[in-house]
Enzyme design. Structure first.
Site, PDB file in Angstrom:
ATOM      1  N   THR A 205      -1.749  18.862  20.980  1.00 28.36           N
ATOM      2  CA  THR A 205      -1.595  19.315  19.915  1.00 28.36           C
ATOM      3  C   THR A 205      -2.341  20.413  19.396  1.00 28.36           C
ATOM      4  OG1 THR A 205      -2.541  17.641  18.594  1.00 28.36           O
ATOM      5  CG2 THR A 205      -0.064  17.480  19.370  1.00 28.36           C
ATOM      6  N   ALA A 208      -1.551  20.958  12.657  1.00 26.68           N
ATOM      7  CA  ALA A 208      -0.952  19.808  12.145  1.00 26.68           C
ATOM      8  C   ALA A 208       0.715  20.120  12.317  1.00 26.68           C
ATOM      9  CB  ALA A 208      -1.282  19.804  10.539  1.00 26.68           C
ATOM     10  N   ASN A 209       1.352  19.198  12.394  1.00 31.17           N
ATOM     11  CA  ASN A 209       2.908  19.066  12.429  1.00 31.17           C
ATOM     12  C   ASN A 209       3.368  19.799  13.838  1.00 31.17           C
ATOM     13  OD1 ASN A 209       3.263  17.486  10.203  1.00 31.17           O
ATOM     14  ND2 ASN A 209       3.310  19.562   9.003  1.00 31.17           N
ATOM     15  N   GLY A 234      -4.296   9.054  16.449  1.00 32.87           N
ATOM     16  CA  GLY A 234      -4.049   7.986  15.415  1.00 32.87           C
ATOM     17  C   GLY A 234      -2.927   7.793  14.817  1.00 32.87           C
ATOM     18  N   ASP A 235      -2.749   7.167  13.526  1.00 29.70           N
ATOM     19  CA  ASP A 235      -1.471   7.082  13.138  1.00 29.70           C
ATOM     20  C   ASP A 235      -1.019   8.331  12.733  1.00 29.70           C
ATOM     21  OD1 ASP A 235      -1.963   4.105  13.306  1.00 29.70           O
ATOM     22  OD2 ASP A 235      -2.720   3.931  11.417  1.00 29.70           O
ATOM     23  N   GLU A 240       3.959  11.960  13.190  1.00 34.87           N
ATOM     24  CA  GLU A 240       4.540  13.196  13.609  1.00 34.87           C
ATOM     25  C   GLU A 240       5.673  13.051  14.564  1.00 34.87           C
ATOM     26  OE1 GLU A 240       2.364  16.678  14.676  1.00 34.87           O
ATOM     27  OE2 GLU A 240       0.716  16.239  13.368  1.00 34.87           O
ATOM     28  N   GLY A 278      -7.375   6.666  17.400  1.00 32.72           N
ATOM     29  CA  GLY A 278      -7.928   7.186  15.885  1.00 32.72           C
ATOM     30  C   GLY A 278      -8.952   6.516  15.397  1.00 32.72           C
ATOM     31  N   SER A 279      -8.927   6.426  13.961  1.00 32.54           N
ATOM     32  CA  SER A 279     -10.012   5.708  13.150  1.00 32.54           C
ATOM     33  C   SER A 279      -9.752   4.312  12.958  1.00 32.54           C
ATOM     34  CB  SER A 279     -10.512   6.279  12.056  1.00 32.54           C
ATOM     35  OG  SER A 279     -10.736   7.688  12.306  1.00 32.54           O
ATOM     36  N   GLU A 503      -2.232   8.953   5.775  1.00 35.16           N
ATOM     37  CA  GLU A 503      -2.241  10.344   5.631  1.00 35.16           C
ATOM     38  C   GLU A 503      -2.151  10.412   3.974  1.00 35.16           C
ATOM     39  OE1 GLU A 503      -2.932  13.127   7.508  1.00 35.16           O
ATOM     40  OE2 GLU A 503      -3.181  11.494   9.267  1.00 35.16           O
TER      41      GLU A 503
END
EC number: 2.7.1.138
Length: 550
Positions: A205, A208-209, A234-235, A240, A278-279, A503
Site C-alpha cells: 500500500t 491511506a485507503n 494493523g487493524d 480498508e 501493527g501496534s 482509527e
C-alpha cells in the site's frame, strides 16, 4: 482391466480413476499412474503402501479416502504404534526436504529432489493457541510409487473446497515499525508457497485507503476470481479491506448500504485473512486467539473458516465507517487522538497518552439510544439511573420510535464491542458477553466517575477482562444490543472522537451517529472449532519410529 503403458522408470503401470469423496469434490475426474506396489480397494476406498522410515524401519501407510485420513503404522507386531492425521491437517507433500525453523518453513532457493522419499508436511498445534509445521519423511521402495502417491495427494489437496485458490495480500510497508514485509517473508510466505493450487499476489500500500480503492475499482473478472483478501499490517489496514469488499459486494448486488435500516446485506464471496503487524493487533488476536504470524498463515493456508459480525456506522442516511472490532468513545477515544502525536514511540505511545488523558479526565454529555437483542434478559429501565434534565427524548410523548431505550447522562466511557476484542492491554477480552459471530453487540455505558475510579476501572479490565469486571464494578452498565445511536449535547465545545478499530472517527457536534449490527456478514480465515490435534496412541515412552513418534 485398466490400460497399461511403459514409463520412464521401466515396467508396466496401471491407471486407475480417482474419484474424490466428501469434502473433496470436482467436476473433472483425474487419472494418475497407479504403482504396482500400492494396493487400492475400490475407487474411493483405502490406498495402502508398505514403506520405510529414514532409519529403515518397516511401516505401512493407509490413505482412507472415505474418511479423508492418513494412518501411519509401525510394523513391529504391535497394534499400539499408530498415528492418524486428518486430510485437513496436511498442508502439502514434497519430493524434497524443507528447512524448518521452530516450526516455520523456509522457501528453498534450490530444492534438491530425493530419490524415493516423500515428505508429508503436516500442521499441528504447538500449544493451546499456536500452530506450526512438521515434516514426516516416508521412504517408498520405488520412485514411481513415490511419484504416484505425490500426484494423488497433490490432486486431492487442490480440490479441497475450503482451501483458498487465489488471494491478494496487502502489506502496509510501515506496519510493525517498518517490519511488515520482513514478517511476511520470514514467517508467512513459505506456508502459501507450499499450499498446492494457491496463487497469491503481493501488493504494497502506498497511501491511506489505497487497498479499499483498489478493491472497489478492481475489474469484475479479477474480483470474481478471488477467494481471499489478506492484510499484513494493523487493524486499520484490515478495515480498508473490509470496507472495500463490503462496498463492492453491496454495489454489485444493488443493495443500499447507506441506509441504516437495511437489514440484509450480501455476504462477500471472499474470506478475509489478517497477519498482525501493527501496534495493537486486536482483531487477529481475537480471531486466531493469538497474534502469532505463523498461526495466522496456517489458518489461511488450510482454509479454516469462522463467520464474524460487522457493525456499520451511519450519519445522515449515509454510511461513513464499518467496524469488525470495537468502537469506543470518551476516555478511550481521547487516548487514541492524543497518541497520534506520538506515533514515533510505537505501542508505548498508548501508555503515555493514557496518562495524559487520565490527568485531563474528559467527560462528555450526550444521549445513548439502543434496542436490545433477544438474548438480553435484563430490562435497562430497572438498572439505569434517571436521565439528566433536560432530556430531549423524555420530552417526546411517545419517545423515539427507532429505539426502545435511551439514557441521557455524562459519560466517561461509551464502548461497543463487535467481537471479544483481545489486545495486549486486554488479554482476557474487553467484551463481557459477545463472542465471534453470535449476533449481538456489547454496549457498555460508564457514567461520570472519578480519575481514581477510572484508573481502577481500566486496571480491572486488563487484569480480569470485561466479563469479570461486569460482576465487580457496579458503575458498568452493559447490554446486548442490535442497534444504537449516540448524540452529544450541542452546548459542548468539544464533542469528542471515536476510536473505531484503532482509527479516529470524528463525532459530529449536532448530529447523531447510528450503529447497526449485521450478524455473520463476513468470513475469516480464522480458528475453526473442527480443527483437532492428531490422534496418537502409544503405551511405550521409548521412541521407536521417526514417523509415528515425530
Amino acid at each position: 482391466m485398466p490400460n497399461s503403458k511403459k514409463t520412464k522408470h521401466g515396467g508396466n503401470q496401471q491407471h486407475v480413476t480417482i474419484v474424490p469423496v466428501e469434502p473433496v469434490k470436482g467436476d473433472n475426474v483425474d487419472t494418475v499412474a497407479y504403482s504396482s506396489r500400492s494396493r487400492i480397494s475400490g475407487e474411493s476406498g483405502h490406498l495402502i503402501a508398505d514403506v520405510q522410515s529414514p532409519h529403515a524401519k518397516e511401516h505401512r501407510i493407509i490413505f482412507d479416502r472415505d474418511h479423508n485420513v492418513f494412518e501411519f503404522r509401525l510394523l513391529d507386531g504391535s497394534s499400539k504404534h499408530i498415528i492418524v492425521y486428518r486430510l485437513d491437517e496436511l498442508l502439502s507433500t514434497t519430493c524434497f526436504p524443507l528447512k524448518i525453523n521452530s516450526g516455520v518453513p523456509v522457501i528453498p532457493t534450490k530444492p534438491v529432489t530425493s530419490d524415493k522419499t516423500l515428505y508429508f508436511n503436516f500442521v499441528y498445534k504447538k500449544d493451546k493457541k499456536k500452530w506450526r509445521l512438521k515434516q514426516i519423511p516416508v521412504v517408498f521402495y520405488t520412485t514411481s510409487e513415490r511419484d504416484y502417491w505425490h500426484s494423488l495427494i497433490d490432486t486431492t489437496l487442490r480440490r479441497v473446497k475450503n482451501r483458498p485458490k487465489n488471494i491478494i495480500i496487502f502489506i502496509n510497508p510501515y506496519g510493525g515499525k517498518g517490519k511488515a514485509q520482513k514478517i511476511f517473508k520470514d514467517n508467512v510466505e513459505a506456508f502459501f508457497w507450499l499450499t498446492p493450487g494457491l496463487r497469491y499476489k503481493v501488493m504494497l500500500t502506498e497511501r491511506a485507503n489505497h487497498a479499499r480503492d483498489f478493491i472497489v475499482e478492481m475489474p469484475p473478472e479479477q474480483w470474481c476470481a478471488l477467494d481471499g483478501l489478506v492484510s499484513v499490517g494493523g487493524d486499520g489496514l484490515f478495515n480498508e479491506l473490509l470496507s472495500g469488499a463490503l462496498l463492492r459486494t453491496q454495489n454489485d448486488a444493488g443493495r443500499n448500504i447507506d441506509d441504516p435500516n437495511t437489514s440484509h446485506l450480501v455476504t462477500p464471496h471472499i474470506r478475509f485473512g489478517i497477519i498482525g503487524a501493527g501496534s495493537a493487533n486486536s482483531i487477529v488476536s481475537t480471531v486466531h486467539e493469538t497474534n502469532d504470524h505463523a498461526t495466522s498463515a496456517v489458518h489461511i493456508a488450510i482454509g479454516s473458516e469462522c463467520n464474524v459480525d460487522v457493525c456499520t456506522v451511519h450519519q445522515h442516511q449515509k454510511l461513513i465507517r464499518i467496524s469488525a472490532n470495537a468502537i469506543s468513545y470518551g476516555w478511550l477515544g481521547d487516548v487514541l487522538r492524543d497518541s497520534e502525536e506520538y506515533r514515533c514511540l510505537g505501542p508505548v505511545r498508548y501508555q503515555w497518552s493514557a496518562l495524559r488523558t487520565t490527568i485531563r479526565h474528559p467527560i462528555y454529555r450526550g444521549i445513548v439510544q439502543f434496542s436490545l437483542s433477544h438474548k438480553e434478559q435484563v430490562n435497562p429501565k430497572d438498572q439505569l439511573p434517571p436521565c439528566l434534565e433536560p432530556c430531549p427524548v423524555c420530552k417526546k410523548p411517545q419517545g423515539d420510535d427507532k429505539y426502545d431505550y435511551h439514557w441521557h447522562a455524562e459519560f466517561t466511557h461509551v464502548i461497543c464491542c463487535v467481537i471479544p476484542t483481545v489486545t495486549p492491554f486486554t488479554p482476557h477480552g474487553l467484551a463481557p458477553f459477545t463472542g465471534i459471530g453470535d449476533g449481538t453487540l456489547d454496549l457498555a455505558l460508564v457514567p461520570r466517575i472519578s480519575r481514581f475510579h477510572n484508573m481502577q476501572f481500566m486496571r480491572k479490565v486488563a487484569m480480569y477482562g470485561g466479563k469479570q469486571l461486569y460482576e465487580l464494578d457496579p458503575s458498568l452498565n452493559c447490554y446486548r444490543v442490535t442497534k444504537w445511536s449516540y448524540q452529544p449535547d450541542s452546548d459542548q465545545n468539544d464533542p469528542g472522537v471515536w476510536n473505531l478499530d484503532g482509527e479516529i472517527l470524528e463525532q459530529p457536534k449536532d448530529e447523531p451517529l447510528h450503529f447497526k449490527l449485521h450478524p455473520q456478514l463476513i468470513s475469516f480465515f480464522g480458528r475453526d472449532a473442527a480443527m483437532v490435534k492428531p490422534t496418537k496412541r502409544s503405551f511405550i515412552k521409548k521412541r521407536k519410529s521417526s514417523i509415528v513418534y515425530q
